[in-house]
Design a protein around this motif. Sequence first.
Motif, short mmCIF file in Angstrom:
data_model
loop_
_atom_site.label_atom_id
_atom_site.label_comp_id
_atom_site.label_asym_id
_atom_site.label_seq_id
_atom_site.Cartn_x
_atom_site.Cartn_y
_atom_site.Cartn_z
N GLY A 55 5.38 -22.54 -7.84
CA GLY A 55 6.69 -22.07 -7.42
C GLY A 55 6.79 -21.87 -5.93
N GLN A 56 7.74 -21.07 -5.49
CA GLN A 56 7.99 -20.82 -4.07
C GLN A 56 6.94 -19.87 -3.51
OE1 GLN A 56 10.69 -21.81 -1.83
NE2 GLN A 56 9.28 -20.85 -0.40
N PHE A 57 6.39 -20.22 -2.36
CA PHE A 57 5.46 -19.31 -1.69
C PHE A 57 6.26 -18.15 -1.11
CE2 PHE A 57 2.61 -18.13 1.92
CZ PHE A 57 1.55 -17.72 1.13
N ASN A 58 5.81 -16.92 -1.36
CA ASN A 58 6.58 -15.72 -1.09
C ASN A 58 6.87 -15.53 0.41
OD1 ASN A 58 7.46 -12.91 -0.95
ND2 ASN A 58 6.69 -12.77 -3.05
N HIS A 59 8.14 -15.27 0.74
CA HIS A 59 8.54 -15.04 2.13
C HIS A 59 7.94 -13.76 2.70
CE1 HIS A 59 11.47 -18.12 1.13
NE2 HIS A 59 11.77 -18.23 2.41
N ASN A 60 7.55 -12.82 1.84
CA ASN A 60 7.04 -11.54 2.33
C ASN A 60 5.68 -11.64 2.99
OD1 ASN A 60 9.29 -10.05 1.49
ND2 ASN A 60 8.49 -9.90 -0.59
N ILE A 61 5.12 -12.84 3.05
CA ILE A 61 3.85 -13.03 3.73
C ILE A 61 3.93 -12.62 5.20
CG2 ILE A 61 4.22 -15.42 4.48
CD1 ILE A 61 0.99 -14.16 2.88
N ASP A 62 5.15 -12.58 5.77
CA ASP A 62 5.29 -12.24 7.19
C ASP A 62 4.96 -10.78 7.46
OD1 ASP A 62 7.46 -11.05 6.02
OD2 ASP A 62 8.95 -11.87 7.40
N HIS A 63 4.75 -9.94 6.42
CA HIS A 63 4.32 -8.56 6.62
C HIS A 63 2.87 -8.48 7.08
CE1 HIS A 63 7.61 -6.77 3.76
NE2 HIS A 63 8.09 -7.51 4.73
N ILE A 67 -3.95 -21.39 1.47
CA ILE A 67 -3.32 -21.44 0.15
C ILE A 67 -3.49 -22.83 -0.46
CG2 ILE A 67 -1.66 -19.63 0.68
CD1 ILE A 67 0.42 -21.78 1.21
N SER A 68 -4.51 -23.54 -0.03
CA SER A 68 -4.72 -24.92 -0.47
C SER A 68 -5.14 -24.99 -1.93
CB SER A 68 -5.78 -25.59 0.41
OG SER A 68 -7.00 -24.89 0.35
N SER A 69 -4.99 -26.19 -2.52
CA SER A 69 -5.41 -26.48 -3.89
C SER A 69 -4.74 -25.57 -4.90
CB SER A 69 -6.94 -26.38 -4.01
OG SER A 69 -7.58 -27.28 -3.16
N ASN A 70 -3.42 -25.42 -4.79
CA ASN A 70 -2.61 -24.72 -5.78
C ASN A 70 -1.47 -25.64 -6.21
OD1 ASN A 70 -3.53 -21.78 -6.18
ND2 ASN A 70 -3.61 -22.01 -3.96
N SER A 71 -0.40 -25.08 -6.73
CA SER A 71 0.75 -25.90 -7.14
C SER A 71 2.04 -25.35 -6.54
CB SER A 71 0.85 -25.93 -8.67
OG SER A 71 -0.30 -26.51 -9.25
N PHE A 72 1.95 -24.79 -5.33
CA PHE A 72 3.15 -24.31 -4.66
C PHE A 72 4.09 -25.49 -4.41
CE2 PHE A 72 0.24 -20.86 -3.15
CZ PHE A 72 0.92 -19.80 -3.72
N SER A 73 5.40 -25.24 -4.51
CA SER A 73 6.39 -26.29 -4.32
C SER A 73 7.52 -25.78 -3.42
CB SER A 73 6.93 -26.77 -5.67
OG SER A 73 7.51 -25.70 -6.39
N ARG A 74 8.58 -26.57 -3.34
CA ARG A 74 9.75 -26.29 -2.48
C ARG A 74 9.31 -26.37 -1.01
NH1 ARG A 74 12.29 -21.19 -5.90
NH2 ARG A 74 11.95 -22.12 -7.97
N ASN A 122 -1.01 -29.23 -2.31
CA ASN A 122 0.06 -28.51 -2.98
C ASN A 122 1.21 -29.48 -3.21
OD1 ASN A 122 -0.34 -25.46 -3.47
ND2 ASN A 122 -1.21 -25.73 -1.43
N ASN A 123 2.38 -28.95 -3.55
CA ASN A 123 3.55 -29.80 -3.79
C ASN A 123 4.71 -29.43 -2.87
OD1 ASN A 123 2.28 -31.14 -6.02
ND2 ASN A 123 2.73 -29.35 -7.30
N PHE A 124 4.39 -28.96 -1.66
CA PHE A 124 5.45 -28.61 -0.71
C PHE A 124 6.24 -29.86 -0.32
CE2 PHE A 124 2.65 -24.90 0.23
CZ PHE A 124 3.59 -23.90 -0.01
#
Length: 599
Positions: free
Chosen positions: A454-462, A471-478, A498-500
């Motif tokens: 799914g979408q990688f969380n925008h709150n990472i900027d905290h 975050i490599s070798s996952n299935s993140f998209s969008r 990933n699937n970005f």
Amino acid sequence: MIDRGEVPKGSAEIFFRKVKFWKQDGQEEAPPIFNVDGVNYFHVKVVGLFFVATTRVNVSPSLVLELLQRVARVIKDYLGVLSEDSFRKNFVLVYELLDEVIDFGYVQTTSTEVLKSYVFNEPIVVDAARLQPLGPAAIFMQGNKRMPGTAITKSVVANEPGGRKREEIFVDIIEKISVTFSSSGYILTSEVDGTIQMKSYLTGNPEIRLALNEDLSIGRGGGSVYDYGSSYGAGAVILDDCNFHESVRLDSFNMDRTLALVPPDGEFPVMNHRMTQEFKPPFHINCLIEEAGHLKAEVVLKIRAEFPSNITANTVVVEMPLPKYTTRASFELEPGAVGQRTDFKEANKKLEWDLKKIVGGFEHTLRAKLTFSQESHGNITKEAGPVSMTFTIPMYNASRLQVKYLQIAKKSSSYNPYRWVESPFPTNTVHSRLTDGYETGLMVLNLQNNNFSGQFNHNIDHLSSLVELDISSNSFSRVIPDVFTNLGKLEKFSTGLNNFNGTLPVSLLNSPSITSLDLQNNSLNGPVNLNCSTMVHLKSLRLSSNNFNGLILHSLFSCKNLTMLNFGHNNLDSQIPESFKNLKALTVLPLSRTNLVNL
């Protein structure tokens, strides 16, 4: 015991008595090779068990010792646990293995994969839950998403209860360090011998890919790889030489430092490596010897752990030969010392200091008062030493070699075996979706090789203190979120495999702190609009296997520190700009399948 029928029937008893009561040459332990009545005895000791070969003819000692090590490994693959109990319960199986490995004294094979076709006895599984982890398995940590302490101590040919087949693969980096210090504490010689060890329980022998450090160099460059400023292994990894297992394919090793192989069943070394460049040793040892009166002297040993405080060294043993005329030694440990033991081995005049563990950053001191005999003695300093030290440090390696990711060719969408990869440094493993409430002091966040989607969380900027984000070798998209303005300290960002999709975020293309950017194997598109006037520290840019299109910008020549630039497998057109000749630091430039017309 392995023989060809040319040695006495009682050779096993002769070997046992010689090794048990060895007192020759002032040594308490028998050497690995010795001769008795014309018979050569070769032996190795593995987890308390002796593996012995005998012969009357002149053979290569290294060949026989290597054979014994491989025999021990094959038996461990089949039994799962090497112990006296497992040998007794599986004597018929071990005998059958030896019969297939060696035929009338001639070696046939030591491959667990090949032996599966000839050995039909099933192992009797020994309960390993009450045993200590053995060998390399002992350095795997327990905890969430960590390898259970006894997970690797099982047979590779036996199924789980209920007929289920284990789907796991274990990868570990094991290194042996040899460092010689001068009396004043300076390093005289230093060497690292290491191996990437693998044990596979995968069915169907799927192909796997191992990615090593992108800045890995093979061959001596003459420089030092000291790096006192970083706790995370930054900087180039320089190996003198390396060799690979026969199953490893090196098709893309020179381009992106990945190894492709179909792992055979059992435990085997994927790669052996050696490094003799100067490196920062994990311990610093100081030794002071002073005469303290008539026929007396005092030895002061100080050990300081030079690694971070979140790493602990286990089973540390320090040994120091003393002058041959030493008759007595008394010891004094520092106040409050716990888990330490001292001993004076009178038979071979050796001081021994055992420490159960040493935490990074701490220093420990031992004082030993020596008493000498009435014999005249010479220079005490020259006749004592050198100090030797053995230890095990989980989550640490001196060469800084790392397995960045392990990719398994999936046979189906539901096939997802466990990957147990021992990294040189602690890795954060997260099992749930990222939420608010981050630890603002977090510097390294490693989420690779999970099942995030799914979408990688925008709150990472905290996470404003982040230095490394993987975050490599996952299935993140969008799309990759446009959050890098607040990550002002981020140096390394990896989102490979990933699937970005979509274009690169503006804040990432203008990040002044980034030194390494890995975006390969996604579906990213659009032009590559890096602002090199801002990204002045960028050294490595990996964009291969995406859908980037358009021109290669002339402004890229402003990234003067670039050493790695990978545009391969994209839809770029036009020509390589003439300005690229200004990239003096560039050493790697793969451009295959880019539609460029002036290659």
